[in-house]
Design a protein around this motif. Structure first.
Motif, short mmCIF file in Angstrom:
data_model
loop_
_atom_site.label_atom_id
_atom_site.label_comp_id
_atom_site.label_asym_id
_atom_site.label_seq_id
_atom_site.Cartn_x
_atom_site.Cartn_y
_atom_site.Cartn_z
N SER A 1 0.82 -1.22 0.00
CA SER A 1 0.00 0.00 0.00
C SER A 1 0.85 1.27 0.00
N GLU A 2 2.15 1.13 0.17
CA GLU A 2 3.00 2.32 0.32
C GLU A 2 2.91 3.25 -0.89
N LEU A 3 3.02 2.70 -2.10
CA LEU A 3 2.98 3.53 -3.30
C LEU A 3 1.61 4.18 -3.51
N PRO A 4 0.49 3.41 -3.49
CA PRO A 4 -0.81 4.08 -3.69
C PRO A 4 -1.14 5.10 -2.61
N VAL A 5 -0.71 4.87 -1.36
CA VAL A 5 -0.94 5.85 -0.30
C VAL A 5 -0.18 7.13 -0.61
N ALA A 6 1.07 6.99 -1.05
CA ALA A 6 1.87 8.17 -1.40
C ALA A 6 1.24 8.93 -2.57
N LEU A 7 0.74 8.19 -3.56
CA LEU A 7 0.10 8.84 -4.70
C LEU A 7 -1.15 9.61 -4.28
N LEU A 8 -1.95 9.02 -3.36
CA LEU A 8 -3.14 9.72 -2.88
C LEU A 8 -2.77 10.97 -2.08
N GLU A 9 -1.70 10.87 -1.28
CA GLU A 9 -1.24 12.04 -0.54
C GLU A 9 -0.84 13.16 -1.50
N ASP A 10 -0.12 12.78 -2.57
CA ASP A 10 0.27 13.78 -3.57
C ASP A 10 -0.96 14.37 -4.26
N PHE A 11 -1.96 13.52 -4.51
CA PHE A 11 -3.17 14.00 -5.18
C PHE A 11 -3.90 15.04 -4.31
N PHE A 12 -4.08 14.73 -3.03
CA PHE A 12 -4.78 15.67 -2.17
C PHE A 12 -3.95 16.94 -1.94
N GLY A 13 -2.61 16.79 -1.94
CA GLY A 13 -1.76 17.98 -1.87
C GLY A 13 -1.92 18.86 -3.10
N TRP A 14 -1.97 18.19 -4.29
CA TRP A 14 -2.19 18.95 -5.53
C TRP A 14 -3.57 19.60 -5.53
N LEU A 15 -4.58 18.87 -5.05
CA LEU A 15 -5.95 19.41 -5.01
C LEU A 15 -6.02 20.62 -4.10
N SER A 16 -5.32 20.55 -2.97
CA SER A 16 -5.30 21.68 -2.05
C SER A 16 -4.64 22.89 -2.69
N ALA A 17 -3.51 22.65 -3.39
CA ALA A 17 -2.80 23.76 -4.04
C ALA A 17 -3.64 24.35 -5.17
N ALA A 18 -4.32 23.48 -5.94
CA ALA A 18 -5.16 23.97 -7.03
C ALA A 18 -6.32 24.80 -6.50
N THR A 19 -6.92 24.34 -5.40
CA THR A 19 -8.03 25.08 -4.79
C THR A 19 -7.55 26.43 -4.28
N GLU A 20 -6.32 26.47 -3.78
CA GLU A 20 -5.74 27.72 -3.28
C GLU A 20 -5.68 28.78 -4.38
N THR A 21 -5.36 28.35 -5.58
CA THR A 21 -5.23 29.32 -6.69
C THR A 21 -6.58 29.70 -7.30
N ILE A 22 -7.56 28.81 -7.19
CA ILE A 22 -8.86 29.05 -7.83
C ILE A 22 -9.77 29.91 -6.96
N LEU A 23 -9.87 29.57 -5.67
CA LEU A 23 -10.82 30.26 -4.80
C LEU A 23 -10.21 31.55 -4.25
N PRO A 24 -11.03 32.59 -4.10
CA PRO A 24 -10.54 33.83 -3.48
C PRO A 24 -10.36 33.63 -1.98
N ASP A 25 -9.50 34.48 -1.40
CA ASP A 25 -9.29 34.40 0.04
C ASP A 25 -10.60 34.62 0.79
N GLY A 26 -10.76 33.88 1.88
CA GLY A 26 -11.97 34.02 2.67
C GLY A 26 -12.31 32.73 3.38
N ARG A 27 -13.48 32.73 4.04
CA ARG A 27 -13.89 31.56 4.83
C ARG A 27 -14.18 30.34 3.96
N LEU A 28 -14.72 30.58 2.74
CA LEU A 28 -15.01 29.44 1.87
C LEU A 28 -13.74 28.69 1.51
N LYS A 29 -12.68 29.43 1.18
CA LYS A 29 -11.41 28.78 0.87
C LYS A 29 -10.89 28.00 2.08
#
Length: 737
Positions: A317-345
């Motif tokens: 499970s080590e590799l798929p867990v690492a890939l999922l961690e990278d995915f959620f990290g990427w998703l967090s970074a992408a959301t950071e750039t898309i959403l404006p600053d505020g409580r919703l972000k």
């Protein structure tokens, strides 16, 4: 128009019922719980020659007398839903025992087809069964099948559809139970018929038998619906009971069981079963058991298998867990750039992605663990574990039957304490049952596994399987010591004997393994998407509000303005010197800006409702090395243990600004000054043993009482905190962090 047919599968545990269900329905099935009770309710769909069939997989049961939750559910389903046909799966290699349930189906009058399963196993043992002869004697179709391979399943469905097409009314079979009981039945039946007793749901003779068997559910229904008739019936039963105990020294239920087995023997001996060779020889399963259940070698092999489960789980499970961690990290970074600053972000990044994403990141680990457990379960090895552990459990005042609730609760890996608590219903001794019920939450359930995996992966990454193995052993040791304490004090009493059937070893089918793995993994995913999501959002709100006072926000903004002003002056100076790369001084100024943001986020978290609670608890929790952020997560864990990860993820991502460097939660904890190896072990010990989750507490209250449920919360939490304090203080004294 497509024909619709409702079928039910019923049979003894280990008879191959679920294997046949998976063969027939495949992925077209869903799992739920019967109303008000934690017993699996499986239902699937099958299209067969233009007929749409709904198949319900009833819980495995040895009898239709409601001694356990499974037996109660199976009988109530048949009576309430009246399926058009019931397929009774019978183990051909254990025909006599399996036909006991068949007799009760015949007495109930259900439209029946017998699936004679594992005919290959019976043949290997030299047992030949004449299915046609058995069908003639029982008066119902008998179809030889091999559920693992699918042999005979089409013919079985054809026979079942033929029975359903007749649409016959239920026709109960009469079996003689000797002069005394037959006379009592003859006296009971007219009274039952005259009053349509128990709403007329059951055949009158069947109700008479249940009264003679002292069936608690039927007795209770009788008193509720017609107290006068119930009193008359009980008087007749008491009279015959007094007579049989005086003359034969047995109760009516024992006589009924003896005559049923006599009926079965009379059928089997009419040329139904023949033996090719001496049946006393050692079968393949017996030969394997000589090694795997050996008094000396067996436990060593069992521990090796357990260690192998963890080694397999973590390595694959080590590799798929690492890939999922990278995915959620990427998703967090992408959301950071898309959403404006505020409580919703903040809600999306910290509350949802940081919370639920942390839990879902461990789906591969959970999936591989469930796959390994499914192999042990489907092969028949888990029953051997219960058999071997009986000798150990007796030392601690428990029973061999207590082993399965421990395993179900996560004694090997995964599992859930709720069905573990429910599984204690099979224990006949009330004190052994209560001791088991109170200690099964100590096991490492599926909710705890991601938390353990997180901390072990962060602080003991070089030896993950070894540490998970050690913490599993610790869970067993602590649970058994707690049980010994309970059995020596408030639950003192003599142990009861242990009898258990060991099913034959079988090669699990890949189809069955994948279905079992997916069922359990999907339950985990659904929990993350519903319960954990809701709690994560609630805790995010508690960690966000109330906000900092306006003057504090203005102060931080002024500090940022000063930093920004200095940063702009540096840029101007560099441009004047025609330099194209920022100087170290400018980079340092940007770092200062980030540090101010971090300080503001931490002060805001401290000022929030959750932060205030965490800080208040820190006056005590510091003895175990837990800071206020950790306290917030542990308090959330009272609702569900997975919340610990989601809350830590939220707490350690609040106000994060450097999204280009997406770190996993484990890396953040490892770099935090409040965490080290000793704190991690103290936290692991506390999480393993403190109060059960809210759903388990409710289950304990239903099975025992709210007094015992509250006792479980208080005792477990105090006990776990004392252990955590000892670990932290001793580890800190020897500088092991």
């Amino acid at each position: 128009m497509t024909r619709q047919v409702i079928m039910a599968l019923a049979g003894n545990p280990n008879a191959g019922k679920t294997t046949l269900f998976n063969q027939l329905t495949g992925a077209r099935q869903h799992v739920g719980n019967y109303p008000g009770i934690t017993v699996d309710h499986k239902e699937g769909l099958l299209e067969h020659q233009g007929t749409r069939i709904t198949i319900t997989d009833l819980p495995g049961t040895y009898s239709m007398t409601a001694y356990s939750a499974e037996e109660l559910v199976a009988r109530d389903y048949l009576i309430s839903n009246r399926p058009e046909v019931v397929i009774n799966i019978v183990d051909a290699s254990n025909l006599e025992r399996n036909l006991y349930l068949t007799c009760q189906f015949l007495e109930l009058g259900v439209p029946l087809v017998i699936a004679l399963n594992m005919v290959d196993v019976a043949r290997d043992r030299g047992i030949e069964i004449k299915a046609d002869k058995l069908a003639d004697l029982l008066g119902v179709p008998v179809v030889p099948i091999i559920a693992r391979s699918g042999f005979g399943k089409d013919k079985l469905i054809d026979e079942a559809l033929a029975v359903a097409a007749r649409k016959q009314s239920w026709q109960p079979r009469d079996i003689s139970y000797g002069d005394d009981l037959d006379a009592a039945i003859a006296a009971l039946v007219p009274k039952i018929e005259a009053t349509h007793f128990v709403d007329g749901l059951y055949p009158p003779r069947y109700i008479a038998l249940k009264y003679l068997e002292n069936d608690e559910q039927i007795l209770a229904k009788g008193k509720d619906t017609d107290p006068a008739t119930a009193a008359e019936l009980e008087a007749i039963v008491n009279s015959v009971c007094e007579h049989t105990t005086k003359t034969l020294d047995v109760y009516p239920e024992a006589i009924i069981a003896d005559h049923r087995y006599g009926f079965i023997k009379s059928i089997i001996r009419q040329g139904v079963v023949t033996h090719k060779f001496d049946t006393d020889r050692l079968y393949t399963s017996d030969r394997i058991d000589q090694v795997l259940t050996n008094r000396l070698i067996g436990p060593v092999i069992m521990l090796a298998i357990l260690f192998g489960v963890y080694q397999f789980t973590f390595s694959w499970s080590e590799l798929p867990v690492a890939l999922l961690e990278d995915f959620f990290g990427w998703l967090s970074a992408a959301t950071e750039t898309i959403l404006p600053d505020g409580r919703l972000k903040s809600l999306v990044i910290s509350g949802i992605i940081g919370g639920v994403g942390g839990v879902l990141g461990f789906v591969p680990l959970i999936m591989f663990m469930f796959f390994a457990i499914a192999i042990l379960e489907d092969s028949g090895y888990l029953a051997r574990v219960a058999y071997m552990m009986d000798r150990v459990f007796r030392i601690f005042g428990l029973h061999g039957s207590s082993v399965m609730p421990f395993i179900v609760s996560g004694g090997i890996a995964g599992g859930c304490a709720v069905p573990g608590v429910m599984a204690t219903r099979t224990l006949r001794s009330p004190k052994e049952r209560m001791a088991t019920l109170l200690t099964v939450p100590f096991m490492n359930c599926g909710a705890k596994m991601p938390v353990l995996a997180l901390l072990i992966g962060a602080f003991f990454s070089d030896n993950k399987a070894q540490y998970m193995f050690l913490f599993t052993m610790l869970a067993w040791i602590v649970a058994l010591l707690a049980a010994r304490l309970l059995r020596s004090t408030v639950l003192r009493g003599a142990p009861t004997p242990f009898v258990m059937e060991l099913p034959p070893y079988r090669f699990p089918t890949m189809r069955g393994l994948l279905i079992h793995t997916w069922e359990r993994t999907w339950q985990y995913i659904k929990k993350a998407g519903t319960v954990i999501l809701g709690i994560s959002i609630l805790l995010w709100a508690m960690m966000t509000f109330p906000q900092l006072p306006a003057e504090r926000l203005a102060g931080y903004e002024a500090m940022r303005q000063n930093i920004a002003s200095g940063y702009d002056e540096t840029i101007v100076a560099e441009q004047a010197q025609e330099r194209t790369v920022l100087s170290a001084a400018a980079t340092d100024l940007a770092g200062q800006l980030q540090e101010i943001n971090k300080r503001e986020a931490e002060e805001a978290l401290r000022h929030s409702l959750a932060g205030r609670i965490g800080i208040a608890v820190e006056t005590v929790s510091h003895l175990a090395g837990f800071d206020w952020r950790t306290n917030i997560a542990l308090i959330g864990g009272f609702a569900a243990k997975e919340v610990i990860i989601s809350t830590l993820g939220t707490a350690y991502s609040m106000g994060e600004v450097n999204t280009d460097q997406t770190e996993s939660l484990g890396e953040r904890l490892k770099k935090d000054s409040n965490w080290n190896r000793v704190v991690a072990v103290a936290a692991l010990v506390f999480i393993m043993f403190y109060a059960p989750c809210f759903v388990t507490v409710i289950c304990i209250a239903r099975e025992a009482s709210w007094r015992w449920a509250l006792f479980s919360i208080g005792f477990n939490t105090v006990f776990a905190f004392i252990l955590a304090v000892l670990v932290f203080q001793i580890g800190s004294f020897f500088h092991l962090g």
